[in-house]
Design an enzyme around this catalytic site. Structure first.
Site, PDB file in Angstrom:
ATOM      1  N   SER A  20       0.813  -1.221   0.000  1.00  8.44           N
ATOM      2  CA  SER A  20       0.000   0.000   0.000  1.00  8.44           C
ATOM      3  C   SER A  20       0.850   1.275   0.000  1.00  8.44           C
ATOM      4  O   SER A  20       1.816   1.395   0.748  1.00  8.44           O
ATOM      5  CB  SER A  20      -0.913   0.008   1.235  1.00  8.44           C
ATOM      6  OG  SER A  20      -1.602   1.233   1.290  1.00  8.44           O
ATOM      7  N   LYS A  71     -13.544  -4.925   1.057  1.00  4.98           N
ATOM      8  CA  LYS A  71     -14.422  -3.789   0.686  1.00  4.98           C
ATOM      9  C   LYS A  71     -15.919  -4.090   0.752  1.00  4.98           C
ATOM     10  O   LYS A  71     -16.719  -3.188   0.958  1.00  4.98           O
ATOM     11  CB  LYS A  71     -14.047  -3.278  -0.703  1.00  4.98           C
ATOM     12  CG  LYS A  71     -12.745  -2.510  -0.730  1.00  4.98           C
ATOM     13  CD  LYS A  71     -12.520  -1.899  -2.098  1.00  4.98           C
ATOM     14  CE  LYS A  71     -11.234  -1.107  -2.131  1.00  4.98           C
ATOM     15  NZ  LYS A  71     -11.076  -0.372  -3.388  1.00  4.98           N
ATOM     16  N   ASP A 107     -13.683   5.855  -4.119  1.00  4.84           N
ATOM     17  CA  ASP A 107     -13.019   5.528  -5.395  1.00  4.84           C
ATOM     18  C   ASP A 107     -13.649   6.265  -6.581  1.00  4.84           C
ATOM     19  O   ASP A 107     -12.949   6.822  -7.416  1.00  4.84           O
ATOM     20  CB  ASP A 107     -13.091   4.018  -5.668  1.00  4.84           C
ATOM     21  CG  ASP A 107     -12.152   3.237  -4.774  1.00  4.84           C
ATOM     22  OD1 ASP A 107     -11.154   3.807  -4.311  1.00  4.84           O
ATOM     23  OD2 ASP A 107     -12.426   2.044  -4.538  1.00  4.84           O
ATOM     24  N   ALA A 133     -15.022  -5.250 -15.369  1.00  7.35           N
ATOM     25  CA  ALA A 133     -16.296  -5.227 -14.643  1.00  7.35           C
ATOM     26  C   ALA A 133     -16.089  -5.693 -13.208  1.00  7.35           C
ATOM     27  O   ALA A 133     -16.933  -6.348 -12.618  1.00  7.35           O
ATOM     28  CB  ALA A 133     -17.318  -6.105 -15.364  1.00  7.35           C
ATOM     29  N   GLY A 135     -14.592  -4.517  -9.077  1.00  9.65           N
ATOM     30  CA  GLY A 135     -14.973  -3.511  -8.083  1.00  9.65           C
ATOM     31  C   GLY A 135     -14.698  -2.081  -8.541  1.00  9.65           C
ATOM     32  O   GLY A 135     -15.529  -1.186  -8.350  1.00  9.65           O
ATOM     33  N   ARG A 157     -13.510  -9.650 -19.915  1.00  7.85           N
ATOM     34  CA  ARG A 157     -13.089 -11.008 -20.284  1.00  7.85           C
ATOM     35  C   ARG A 157     -14.183 -12.022 -19.968  1.00  7.85           C
ATOM     36  O   ARG A 157     -14.525 -12.860 -20.796  1.00  7.85           O
ATOM     37  CB  ARG A 157     -11.806 -11.331 -19.505  1.00  7.85           C
ATOM     38  CG  ARG A 157     -11.262 -12.707 -19.720  1.00  7.85           C
ATOM     39  CD  ARG A 157     -10.025 -12.907 -18.899  1.00  7.85           C
ATOM     40  NE  ARG A 157     -10.284 -12.758 -17.451  1.00  7.85           N
ATOM     41  CZ  ARG A 157      -9.345 -12.881 -16.526  1.00  7.85           C
ATOM     42  NH1 ARG A 157      -8.095 -13.126 -16.861  1.00  7.85           N
ATOM     43  NH2 ARG A 157      -9.655 -12.755 -15.243  1.00  7.85           N
ATOM     44  N   TYR A 230      -1.322   1.814 -11.642  1.00 13.94           N
ATOM     45  CA  TYR A 230      -0.438   2.897 -11.220  1.00 13.94           C
ATOM     46  C   TYR A 230       1.008   2.490 -10.974  1.00 13.94           C
ATOM     47  O   TYR A 230       1.852   3.321 -10.673  1.00 13.94           O
ATOM     48  CB  TYR A 230      -1.006   3.622  -9.987  1.00 13.94           C
ATOM     49  CG  TYR A 230      -1.170   2.763  -8.756  1.00 13.94           C
ATOM     50  CD1 TYR A 230      -0.077   2.429  -7.979  1.00 13.94           C
ATOM     51  CD2 TYR A 230      -2.424   2.299  -8.378  1.00 13.94           C
ATOM     52  CE1 TYR A 230      -0.220   1.647  -6.855  1.00 13.94           C
ATOM     53  CE2 TYR A 230      -2.581   1.525  -7.246  1.00 13.94           C
ATOM     54  CZ  TYR A 230      -1.478   1.203  -6.488  1.00 13.94           C
ATOM     55  OH  TYR A 230      -1.628   0.421  -5.384  1.00 13.94           O
ATOM     56  N   GLY A 250      -3.141   5.703 -12.873  1.00 10.33           N
ATOM     57  CA  GLY A 250      -3.867   5.440 -11.635  1.00 10.33           C
ATOM     58  C   GLY A 250      -3.377   6.192 -10.412  1.00 10.33           C
ATOM     59  O   GLY A 250      -4.057   6.230  -9.392  1.00 10.33           O
TER      60      GLY A 250
HETATM   61  P1  ATR Z   1     -10.811  -4.427  -8.825  1.00 12.95           P
HETATM   62  O1  ATR Z   1     -11.566  -4.431  -7.527  1.00 12.95           O
HETATM   63  O2  ATR Z   1      -9.471  -3.738  -8.727  1.00 12.95           O
HETATM   64  O3  ATR Z   1     -11.618  -3.909  -9.975  1.00 12.95           O
HETATM   65  P2  ATR Z   1     -11.361  -7.142  -9.533  1.00 12.95           P
HETATM   66  O4  ATR Z   1     -12.702  -6.986  -8.935  1.00 12.95           O
HETATM   67  O5  ATR Z   1     -10.575  -8.377  -9.233  1.00 12.95           O
HETATM   68  O6  ATR Z   1     -10.422  -5.933  -9.125  1.00 12.95           O
HETATM   69  O7  ATR Z   1     -11.503  -6.945 -11.130  1.00 12.95           O
HETATM   70  C1  ATR Z   1     -10.462  -7.172 -12.006  1.00 12.95           C
HETATM   71  C2  ATR Z   1     -10.918  -6.888 -13.448  1.00 12.95           C
HETATM   72  O8  ATR Z   1      -9.806  -7.135 -14.317  1.00 12.95           O
HETATM   73  C3  ATR Z   1     -12.044  -7.808 -13.928  1.00 12.95           C
HETATM   74  O9  ATR Z   1     -12.832  -7.087 -14.853  1.00 12.95           O
HETATM   75  C4  ATR Z   1     -11.263  -8.925 -14.630  1.00 12.95           C
HETATM   76  O10 ATR Z   1     -11.992  -9.630 -15.598  1.00 12.95           O
HETATM   77  P3  ATR Z   1     -12.861 -10.955 -15.206  1.00 12.95           P
HETATM   78  O11 ATR Z   1     -14.202 -10.450 -14.736  1.00 12.95           O
HETATM   79  O12 ATR Z   1     -12.913 -11.734 -16.443  1.00 12.95           O
HETATM   80  O13 ATR Z   1     -12.084 -11.647 -14.111  1.00 12.95           O
HETATM   81  C5  ATR Z   1     -10.179  -8.115 -15.295  1.00 12.95           C
HETATM   82  N1  ATR Z   1      -9.001  -8.896 -15.661  1.00 12.95           N
HETATM   83  C6  ATR Z   1      -8.065  -9.422 -14.812  1.00 12.95           C
HETATM   84  N2  ATR Z   1      -7.116 -10.065 -15.528  1.00 12.95           N
HETATM   85  C7  ATR Z   1      -7.439  -9.942 -16.843  1.00 12.95           C
HETATM   86  C8  ATR Z   1      -6.838 -10.382 -18.082  1.00 12.95           C
HETATM   87  N3  ATR Z   1      -5.708 -11.078 -18.091  1.00 12.95           N
HETATM   88  N4  ATR Z   1      -7.470 -10.064 -19.250  1.00 12.95           N
HETATM   89  C9  ATR Z   1      -8.610  -9.329 -19.246  1.00 12.95           C
HETATM   90  N5  ATR Z   1      -9.216  -8.891 -18.110  1.00 12.95           N
HETATM   91  C10 ATR Z   1      -8.642  -9.186 -16.934  1.00 12.95           C
END
Ligand code: ATR
Length: 285
Positions: A20, A71, A107, A133, A135, A157, A230, A250
């Site tokens: 952090s 969270k 956020d 999609a 958090g 994805r 970031y 970021g």
């Molecule tokens: P945060 O709270 O930071 O948004 P998260 O809830 O884990 O973290 O979300 C990560 C995002 O990155 C999701 O949209 C994830 O896609 P999935 O819903 O398919 O998991 C996306 N993501 C992570 N790795 C990825 C990759 N290699 N290619 C495309 N999308 C990816």
């Protein structure tokens, strides 16, 4: 910084928490304004969250940030949550108001402040393309809708997660102009004719060999690129710079979301330039 009996305590609960950057810029801000506050990172395992939250009352902390993976889970231990947190079902900031714990999420507002103040870009009436999609995407989409954007295109994805996000935004915020783009179709030229802002909310870009998810020919069409990653300059940001498209990384969002937490706890305007400088100095080392 001198810790005394009067020092007001804030901090962050996360698991892990060692990466952090918040202690660096929050403590710099307290010091800069001569406030008798301190910000401490604490590793809290999911099974200990309830006890940790209760300790805020016992030790009379001013408040804390909560980060991954707490969270959502934290909400059930709070006395009250603010309206945005309720809609998005997420909290990243807790304020101890005379023994009652109130939850907020900063956020989304942090993203908007960063876009307006550092990016000099007002999203009102604009068409948005969002990668991801998770958090962060929930918070950013929610805040953009409050700012009265025209439309949001979401690609992810895992299609199912994009569908859930769309359903959430449609039902809770009554925003209808959302289109889901299947991940394989994300580079279709016709989608990109009218996009104003491209936002990456995924973790793609954090690692050195991560791919560029959007082709340059499409990036070229947009007026602003925002990547919430970031820790390094991503391929997306490198492309935006090459194409001379205004962009932000970021760090800006990180600082502004922290600045809003700071303001909730202290009631004082956060010194954002000092906070940014503290992060850049740390990252350069
Ligand atoms: P945060 O709270 O930071 O948004 P998260 O809830 O884990 O973290 O979300 C990560 C995002 O990155 C999701 O949209 C994830 O896609 P999935 O819903 O398919 O998991 C996306 N993501 C992570 N790795 C990825 C990759 N290699 N290619 C495309 N999308 C990816």
């Amino acid at each position: 910084m001198e810790i005394k009996g009067t020092t007001k305590i804030t901090g962050v609960f996360g698991y892990p928490v060692s990466h952090s950057l918040s202690p660096i810029f929050q403590n710099s801000a307290f010091e800069h304004l001569g406030l008798d506050y301190v910000y401490i990172p604490l590793e809290v395992k999911p099974e200990d969250l309830k006890t940790a939250i209760n300790s805020i009352k016992i030790f009379n902390w001013v408040g804390v940030n909560v980060t991954i993976p707490h969270k959502r889970q934290v909400i059930k231990y709070l006395d009250e949550i603010d309206g945005v947190s309720e809609i998005l079902d997420v909290v990243n900031t807790i304020h101890n108001i005379k023994g009652k714990l109130k939850g907020y999420t900063t956020d989304g507002d942090g993203f908007i402040r960063s876009l307006k103040q550092d990016g000099n870009f007002n999203p009102k009436g604009k068409n948005i393309f969002i990668l991801g999609a998770g958090g962060s995407s929930y918070a950013i989409c929610g805040a953009l809708i409050n700012e009265k954007v025209n439309s949001i295109f979401i690609t992810n994805r895992t299609l199912e997660n994009a569908i859930k996000l769309k359903k959430h935004l449609t039902e809770k915020l009554k925003f209808k102009n959302i289109e889901i783009i299947e991940f394989e179709r994300r580079n279709d030229k016709k989608i990109w004719q009218n996009i104003d802002i491209l936002i990456n909310t995924t973790s793609v870009g954090m690692k050195e060999n991560d791919p560029l998810l959007i082709e340059k020919i499409n990036i070229e069409k947009v007026k602003f690129v925002y990547d919430i990653v970031y820790n390094r300059k991503t391929e997306l940001l490198k492309s935006a710079e090459e194409l001379k498209i205004p962009n932000l990384d970021g760090i800006s969002m990180l600082v502004y979301q922290g600045a809003i937490s700071f303001e909730i706890w202290t009631g004082k305007k956060a010194p954002v330039d000092i906070m940014k400088r503290a992060i850049y100095e740390k990252i350069k080392k």
